[in-house]
Motif scaffolding. Structure first.
Motif, short mmCIF file in Angstrom:
data_model
loop_
_atom_site.label_atom_id
_atom_site.label_comp_id
_atom_site.label_asym_id
_atom_site.label_seq_id
_atom_site.Cartn_x
_atom_site.Cartn_y
_atom_site.Cartn_z
N ARG A 133 -2.78 0.55 -7.18
CA ARG A 133 -2.22 0.56 -5.83
C ARG A 133 -0.80 0.02 -5.91
N ARG A 134 0.15 0.88 -5.56
CA ARG A 134 1.56 0.50 -5.56
C ARG A 134 1.99 -0.10 -6.89
N GLY B 291 -6.24 6.35 -7.82
CA GLY B 291 -5.22 5.90 -6.88
C GLY B 291 -4.64 7.03 -6.07
N SER C 20 0.65 5.66 -6.28
CA SER C 20 0.00 4.45 -6.80
C SER C 20 0.46 4.10 -8.22
#
Length: 225
Positions: free
Chosen positions: A199-200, A37, A41
């Motif tokens: 992701r996030r 990531g 992330s």
């Protein structure tokens, strides 16, 4: 291979912001797992949650079938967990030799793995280049003979040949090895490697490295004219 350490519906907050949004993942032993990531992330937070240096606001950490969510970081280390952070992974005021001597046993295996360190034994670790510090930090992890090894960006600052050697060393360990990387390393060993892409603060892919490479190649072909 069977899961040895796992996060289940794990959430971590940094003040008012939530860094992990209920992620679930499991890493086998022996085996190599990559947390993939970009910055932000959640990959570093995931390592810290497994190590006990970041507290969960919800969810559990499971190690060998036992809930260790409330087990402090120093006790997890005593049980055989080794965390190599991205920064401040060595004692900068000590020499290379002194850093290696902090780990029980002979330093010879570490120097065999990274012969580049032999000429640096009397240098203070804080004066080493970034790649040399990573070699020293990973040498200490190799000497520790840990059951779970967590490494944030293991090959940062290393030349391509040393990075390839490093992944060979990590892949050969009889341990659960979890590394955090921004991109899928080209030097991954041939043995089966598990990948979680974050992701996030959420897991957006889980599977083998070969599956991710194939999926990425298909996306590129679809975008090409």
């Amino acid at each position: 291979m069977t899961p040895v350490i796992a996060l289940r519906n794990a959430r971590v907050r940094h003040g008012p912001l939530e860094a992990l949004h209920g992620i679930t993942l499991a890493a086998p032993s022996p085996g190599l797992t990559v947390l993939l990531g970009r910055n932000g992330s959640g990959r570093t937070t995931t390592l810290r949650a497994l190590a006990g240096t970041a507290n969960l606001s919800a969810g559990t950490v499971v190690w060998d079938g036992e809930d260790v969510t409330r087990v402090p970081a120093h006790e997890r280390a005593r049980r055989g967990l080794c965390l190599v952070p991205e920064r401040q992974a060595v004692f900068g005021s000590l020499t290379v030799r002194e850093n290696l001597e902090l780990t029980a046993g002979s330093p010879d295996p570490a120097l065999d793995a990274y012969p580049e360190l032999k000429r640096l034994l009397e240098r203070r670790a804080g004066t080493l280049s970034g790649g040399e510090q990573r070699m020293l930090a990973l040498s200490r992890a190799l000497l520790a003979r840990a059951r779970v090894v967590l490494v944030d960006e293991p090959t940062q600052g290393m030349s391509p040949p040393v990075a390839t050697r490093t992944y060979g060393l990590l892949g050969a360990l009889d341990a659960c090895v979890i590394v955090a990387e921004q991109r899928l390393p080209p030097a991954l060993p041939d043995r089966r490697t598990l990948v979680y892409e974050l992701r996030r603060g959420e897991v957006v892919f889980s599977g083998e490295a070969t599956e991710l490479r194939a999926e990425t190649a298909r996306d590129r072909r679809r975008r090409s004219p």
